[in-house]
Design a protein around this motif. Structure first.
Motif, PDB file in Angstrom:
ATOM      1  N   PRO A 284      14.504  14.874  -4.305  1.00  0.00           N
ATOM      2  CA  PRO A 284      13.981  13.504  -4.389  1.00  0.00           C
ATOM      3  C   PRO A 284      13.318  13.083  -3.080  1.00  0.00           C
ATOM      4  N   GLY A 285      12.126  12.570  -3.185  1.00  0.00           N
ATOM      5  CA  GLY A 285      11.356  12.160  -2.010  1.00  0.00           C
ATOM      6  C   GLY A 285      10.172  13.051  -1.750  1.00  0.00           C
ATOM      7  N   ALA A 286      10.218  14.298  -2.229  1.00  0.00           N
ATOM      8  CA  ALA A 286       9.129  15.240  -1.976  1.00  0.00           C
ATOM      9  C   ALA A 286       7.843  14.799  -2.680  1.00  0.00           C
ATOM     10  N   ARG A 287       7.973  14.321  -3.911  1.00  0.00           N
ATOM     11  CA  ARG A 287       6.782  13.887  -4.645  1.00  0.00           C
ATOM     12  C   ARG A 287       6.146  12.678  -3.970  1.00  0.00           C
ATOM     13  N   ARG A 288       6.989  11.740  -3.521  1.00  0.00           N
ATOM     14  CA  ARG A 288       6.458  10.561  -2.831  1.00  0.00           C
ATOM     15  C   ARG A 288       5.687  10.964  -1.573  1.00  0.00           C
ATOM     16  N   ALA A 289       6.277  11.881  -0.812  1.00  0.00           N
ATOM     17  CA  ALA A 289       5.644  12.312   0.430  1.00  0.00           C
ATOM     18  C   ALA A 289       4.311  12.993   0.154  1.00  0.00           C
ATOM     19  N   ALA A 290       4.264  13.836  -0.888  1.00  0.00           N
ATOM     20  CA  ALA A 290       3.016  14.532  -1.219  1.00  0.00           C
ATOM     21  C   ALA A 290       1.950  13.552  -1.687  1.00  0.00           C
ATOM     22  N   SER A 291       2.352  12.586  -2.499  1.00  0.00           N
ATOM     23  CA  SER A 291       1.407  11.579  -2.991  1.00  0.00           C
ATOM     24  C   SER A 291       0.865  10.740  -1.845  1.00  0.00           C
ATOM     25  N   ARG A 292       1.750  10.384  -0.913  1.00  0.00           N
ATOM     26  CA  ARG A 292       1.327   9.590   0.240  1.00  0.00           C
ATOM     27  C   ARG A 292       0.358  10.368   1.116  1.00  0.00           C
ATOM     28  N   ALA A 293       0.635  11.644   1.339  1.00  0.00           N
ATOM     29  CA  ALA A 293      -0.256  12.472   2.162  1.00  0.00           C
ATOM     30  C   ALA A 293      -1.628  12.608   1.508  1.00  0.00           C
TER      31      ALA A 293
ATOM     32  N   LEU B 205       0.820  -1.209   0.000  1.00  0.00           N
ATOM     33  CA  LEU B 205       0.000   0.000   0.000  1.00  0.00           C
ATOM     34  C   LEU B 205       0.859   1.266   0.000  1.00  0.00           C
ATOM     35  N   GLU B 206       2.014   1.210   0.605  1.00  0.00           N
ATOM     36  CA  GLU B 206       2.907   2.368   0.571  1.00  0.00           C
ATOM     37  C   GLU B 206       3.348   2.650  -0.865  1.00  0.00           C
ATOM     38  N   ALA B 207       3.686   1.608  -1.600  1.00  0.00           N
ATOM     39  CA  ALA B 207       4.075   1.789  -2.998  1.00  0.00           C
ATOM     40  C   ALA B 207       2.924   2.388  -3.801  1.00  0.00           C
ATOM     41  N   GLU B 208       1.731   1.878  -3.584  1.00  0.00           N
ATOM     42  CA  GLU B 208       0.552   2.383  -4.310  1.00  0.00           C
ATOM     43  C   GLU B 208       0.300   3.845  -3.951  1.00  0.00           C
ATOM     44  N   ALA B 209       0.394   4.165  -2.671  1.00  0.00           N
ATOM     45  CA  ALA B 209       0.119   5.522  -2.223  1.00  0.00           C
ATOM     46  C   ALA B 209       1.140   6.520  -2.743  1.00  0.00           C
ATOM     47  N   GLU B 210       2.367   6.058  -2.961  1.00  0.00           N
ATOM     48  CA  GLU B 210       3.423   6.952  -3.413  1.00  0.00           C
ATOM     49  C   GLU B 210       3.510   7.029  -4.933  1.00  0.00           C
ATOM     50  N   GLY B 211       2.553   6.407  -5.613  1.00  0.00           N
ATOM     51  CA  GLY B 211       2.502   6.501  -7.066  1.00  0.00           C
ATOM     52  C   GLY B 211       3.305   5.459  -7.803  1.00  0.00           C
ATOM     53  N   ASN B 212       3.814   4.453  -7.090  1.00  0.00           N
ATOM     54  CA  ASN B 212       4.591   3.384  -7.727  1.00  0.00           C
ATOM     55  C   ASN B 212       3.689   2.172  -7.935  1.00  0.00           C
ATOM     56  N   ALA B 213       2.751   2.302  -8.893  1.00  0.00           N
ATOM     57  CA  ALA B 213       1.730   1.281  -9.087  1.00  0.00           C
ATOM     58  C   ALA B 213       2.314  -0.068  -9.494  1.00  0.00           C
ATOM     59  N   GLY B 214       3.460  -0.057 -10.165  1.00  0.00           N
ATOM     60  CA  GLY B 214       4.063  -1.313 -10.601  1.00  0.00           C
ATOM     61  C   GLY B 214       4.497  -2.198  -9.451  1.00  0.00           C
ATOM     62  N   HIS B 215       4.672  -1.623  -8.271  1.00  0.00           N
ATOM     63  CA  HIS B 215       5.049  -2.405  -7.094  1.00  0.00           C
ATOM     64  C   HIS B 215       3.967  -2.356  -6.017  1.00  0.00           C
ATOM     65  N   GLY B 216       2.792  -1.848  -6.377  1.00  0.00           N
ATOM     66  CA  GLY B 216       1.704  -1.731  -5.421  1.00  0.00           C
ATOM     67  C   GLY B 216       0.709  -2.871  -5.532  1.00  0.00           C
ATOM     68  N   LEU B 217      -0.561  -2.518  -5.635  1.00  0.00           N
ATOM     69  CA  LEU B 217      -1.619  -3.522  -5.637  1.00  0.00           C
ATOM     70  C   LEU B 217      -1.535  -4.476  -6.817  1.00  0.00           C
ATOM     71  N   SER B 218      -0.867  -4.066  -7.894  1.00  0.00           N
ATOM     72  CA  SER B 218      -0.725  -4.960  -9.040  1.00  0.00           C
ATOM     73  C   SER B 218       0.121  -6.179  -8.708  1.00  0.00           C
ATOM     74  N   ARG B 219       0.864  -6.142  -7.613  1.00  0.00           N
ATOM     75  CA  ARG B 219       1.700  -7.278  -7.208  1.00  0.00           C
ATOM     76  C   ARG B 219       0.959  -8.272  -6.317  1.00  0.00           C
ATOM     77  N   VAL B 220      -0.245  -7.930  -5.898  1.00  0.00           N
ATOM     78  CA  VAL B 220      -0.977  -8.806  -4.981  1.00  0.00           C
ATOM     79  C   VAL B 220      -1.232 -10.170  -5.608  1.00  0.00           C
ATOM     80  N   ALA B 221      -1.605 -10.191  -6.884  1.00  0.00           N
ATOM     81  CA  ALA B 221      -1.879 -11.468  -7.552  1.00  0.00           C
ATOM     82  C   ALA B 221      -0.629 -12.343  -7.563  1.00  0.00           C
ATOM     83  N   GLN B 222       0.512 -11.752  -7.885  1.00  0.00           N
ATOM     84  CA  GLN B 222       1.771 -12.509  -7.919  1.00  0.00           C
ATOM     85  C   GLN B 222       2.081 -13.108  -6.553  1.00  0.00           C
ATOM     86  N   TYR B 223       2.016 -12.284  -5.518  1.00  0.00           N
ATOM     87  CA  TYR B 223       2.325 -12.780  -4.173  1.00  0.00           C
ATOM     88  C   TYR B 223       1.320 -13.854  -3.740  1.00  0.00           C
ATOM     89  N   THR B 224       0.054 -13.629  -4.075  1.00  0.00           N
ATOM     90  CA  THR B 224      -0.983 -14.588  -3.695  1.00  0.00           C
ATOM     91  C   THR B 224      -0.742 -15.941  -4.339  1.00  0.00           C
TER      92      THR B 224
END
Length: 323
Positions: free
Chosen positions: A285-294, A26-45
């Motif tokens: 670097p990191g500011a965009r992630r923090a803003a996306s997460r907030a 969820l942190e990856a999804e919230a920070e805009g890194n969709a490739g490592h976010g919820l799209s990975r749930v199927a693989q892990y499952t």
């Protein structure tokens, strides 16, 4: 968070381990890194169901030198081992001034910013390196081999997380699932021709950033995360869409430095650097992630219909299309 935690607990993970996987995804999804976010749930499952990942791992920390340790992960999901390694490394780095923890035998760890960023929030300068299944040209032989930095700073840590390919393979996997094209310059097909077809890109090779310089960085990460930390090289790792019972167990190397061990002035120097970058019009670097997460914390995470449907087939239902 609760639905995802319950999903992984239902696959046999302990409450602590289920929470670790859900947190990193969820942190990856919230920070805009969709490739490592919820799209990975199927693989892990699928990997947990097939036994490619161990739902009940017994992690063992081997301290080989005063400032070096190896975490034997026993087939654990990557986020489980990664977050445990961060905790062990933080204590070790404060004790020794600098330290390293190698993670062996864990699954895909997700975004490296999850680990380097936590080290930074703990007041440490953190580095993370991971080798991945073969992906980049030529070959492919080497993976996209990401690397990350987390550095304490105000108001948010400096966080750099990048793969050595023009685009992370997770982004291309997501595009392939949605049936969308990828930009030119990301990849070549099996014959080595430039392609905007995401599926053809996955069958071919991704292009390294900066040509030979990106390839050199891939070699650097391969030595650190594969040959040194992981005891397994990229060409030996199964591809993400391979049989789930053969889940890749890449290497992960985490390194941390305690700024206090290097004398005073670190915070002031980082602030000067950030100020100079901002004055020149640069983005820290990191500011965009923090803003996306907030923003995600305020508004929730919108999940597209395709991904909702995929999660639904796994038994994971989202309320109102939000995670």
């Amino acid at each position: 968070m609760e639905a995802l935690r319950a999903h992984f607990a239902g696959l046999g993970l302990s409450a602590e381990h289920a929470a670790a996987v859900a947190e990193v995804v969820l942190e990856a999804e919230a920070e805009g890194n969709a490739g490592h976010g919820l799209s990975r749930v199927a693989q892990y499952t699928q990997q947990l169901r097939a036994g490619g990942l161990n739902a009940r791992p017994v992690l063992r920390l081997e301290r080989t030198r005063p400032s070096v340790a190896v975490l034997h992960a026993d087939g654990a999901p990557g986020p489980v081992a990664g977050l445990r390694a961060v905790r062990e490394l933080a204590a070790l780095a404060r004790e020794q001034g600098s330290a390293s923890v190698a993670v062996r035998g864990a699954g895909h760890c997700g975004v490296l910013s999850a680990y380097a960023g936590r080290l930074a929030h703990a007041g440490l300068v953190g580095l993370a390196f991971a080798n991945t299944p073969p992906a980049i040209a030529p070959g492919p032989v080497l993976g996209t081999n990401p690397l990350a930095l987390g550095a304490p700073a105000a108001p948010e840590p400096v966080v750099i997380d990048t793969s050595v390919s023009v685009a992370a393979r997770g982004k291309i996997i997501s595009a392939a699932k949605r049936g969308e094209p990828i930009p030119e310059g990301w990849a070549v097909d099996r014959e080595g021709h430039p392609t905007t077809d995401a599926k053809a890109a996955l069958e071919g090779s991704l292009l390294p950033i900066g040509g030979g310089k990106g390839f050199a960085l891939a070699v650097l990460v391969e030595v650190l995360a594969g040959a040194l930390a992981g005891a397994v090289l990229s060409p030996e790792l199964p591809l993400p869409w391979g049989p789930p019972e053969q889940a890749a167990k890449p290497g992960l190397l985490l390194v941390a430095f305690d700024p206090e061990a290097f004398g005073p002035g670190y915070g002031e120097r980082v602030a000067r650097m950030a100020g100079a970058l901002e004055a020149a019009g640069g983005r820290i670097p990191g500011a965009r992630r923090a803003a996306s997460r907030a923003r995600a914390l305020r508004e929730g995470l919108e999940v597209g219909e395709t991904l909702q449907a995929e999660l639904g087939t796994l038994g994971l239902q989202l309320q109102g299309g939000k995670a």
